[in-house]
Design an enzyme around this catalytic site. Structure first.
Site, short mmCIF file in Angstrom:
data_model
loop_
_atom_site.label_atom_id
_atom_site.label_comp_id
_atom_site.label_asym_id
_atom_site.label_seq_id
_atom_site.Cartn_x
_atom_site.Cartn_y
_atom_site.Cartn_z
N HIS A 84 11.51 21.50 -2.19
CA HIS A 84 12.16 20.21 -2.80
C HIS A 84 12.74 19.86 -4.11
CE1 HIS A 84 10.20 16.63 -4.97
NE2 HIS A 84 10.99 15.89 -3.69
N LYS B 119 3.87 17.30 0.30
CA LYS B 119 4.01 16.13 -0.62
C LYS B 119 4.37 15.03 -0.09
CE LYS B 119 5.79 19.59 -3.87
NZ LYS B 119 6.99 20.16 -4.62
N LYS C 6 14.50 27.88 -16.27
CA LYS C 6 13.94 28.27 -15.19
C LYS C 6 14.63 28.17 -13.58
CE LYS C 6 10.16 26.47 -13.00
NZ LYS C 6 8.81 26.08 -12.85
N ASP C 7 15.11 26.89 -13.43
CA ASP C 7 15.96 26.56 -12.38
C ASP C 7 17.16 27.06 -12.34
OD1 ASP C 7 13.62 25.11 -11.66
OD2 ASP C 7 14.43 23.09 -11.84
N ASP D 18 -2.28 14.16 -7.87
CA ASP D 18 -1.07 13.32 -7.95
C ASP D 18 -0.28 13.83 -9.26
OD1 ASP D 18 -1.86 11.62 -5.76
OD2 ASP D 18 -2.36 10.06 -7.13
N GLU E 34 4.13 29.94 -6.92
CA GLU E 34 5.27 29.05 -7.45
C GLU E 34 6.74 30.06 -7.03
OE1 GLU E 34 7.06 25.75 -10.26
OE2 GLU E 34 6.18 27.46 -11.23
N HIS F 148 11.75 23.48 -5.55
CA HIS F 148 10.57 24.18 -5.67
C HIS F 148 9.80 24.21 -4.39
CE1 HIS F 148 11.40 22.49 -9.94
NE2 HIS F 148 12.05 23.93 -9.94
N TYR G 217 4.51 11.96 -7.08
CA TYR G 217 4.20 12.36 -5.87
C TYR G 217 2.69 13.02 -5.55
CZ TYR G 217 5.44 16.90 -8.14
OH TYR G 217 5.74 17.83 -8.98
N GLU H 97 0.95 -1.21 -0.05
CA GLU H 97 0.03 -0.10 0.05
C GLU H 97 0.98 1.24 0.02
OE1 GLU H 97 -2.31 -0.40 3.36
OE2 GLU H 97 -4.13 -1.70 2.40
#
Length: 186
Positions: free
Chosen positions: A118, A71, A168-169, A47, A142, A61, A131, A28
């Site tokens: 994260h 998350k 962007k990062d 999700d 954001e 982020h 996630y 699970e």
């Protein structure tokens, strides 16, 4: 208990019980009753799944209130180095990065509360990451921290000359200059 404390308040590793036999395995990945029994009352609403190649570095982020996200992260194919950075002002672990290998093989998951940045790097040829989030994606809220912030000293476990990082990062601020409304509440 399948929850392991990380040394950072609220940040937990979840190791599900895996049942294996000659046919394969079953576990699970999420059970609301089990999580609730551990005091985790998070209601997940979305999700997300991504696929990336070796050397991809995504992050760091986060979203700010009112869409700050909790998350629950796992790798369903391959292996990643998952990274969570405590950005809650006043936290005894403010600015500390926690790194853990999540893989399809080890089936570990990382529960990341709001108030953490994260990201992850891909350690295998490819990886698929799934996630759960307790808030919907909100572009307007954001934000992020640059992956190679020297004050965080994160070893992404991929050679930086082979790292694949989005445009962007690459322009995110260091932790000292990031947008940060998060406060530690003990």
């Amino acid at each position: 208990m399948p929850f392991i404390e990380t040394g950072i308040p609220g940040l937990l590793v979840f190791e599900p019980m895996v049942f294996e036999d000659s046919r394969g395995y079953f576990y699970e990945a999420y059970n609301q009753k089990l999580f609730g029994g551990a005091g985790i009352e998070t209601v997940f609403v979305q999700d997300n799944q991504s696929r990336s190649s070796y050397g991809v570095v995504r992050g760091l982020h986060y979203q700010v209130p009112p869409f700050a996200q909790v998350k629950l992260v796992r790798a369903i194919v391959g292996a990643i180095l998952d990274v969570a950075v405590d950005i809650r002002k006043g936290s005894p672990t403010f600015g500390k990065a926690y790194c853990i290998e999540l893989s399809a093989e080890n089936k570990k998951q990382l529960y990341i509360p709001a108030g953490f940045a994260h990201g992850f790097s891909v350690l295998s040829e490819t990886a698929e990451v799934m996630y759960k989030c307790d808030q919907f994606y909100s572009k307007a809220t954001e934000h992020g921290i640059i992956y190679n912030d020297p004050s965080l000293n994160i070893d992404w476990q991929v050679p930086m000359n082979e790292a694949i990082v989005s445009d962007k990062d690459q322009v995110l601020p260091v932790i000292a200059n990031c947008v940060n409304p998060f406060e530690y509440n003990g």
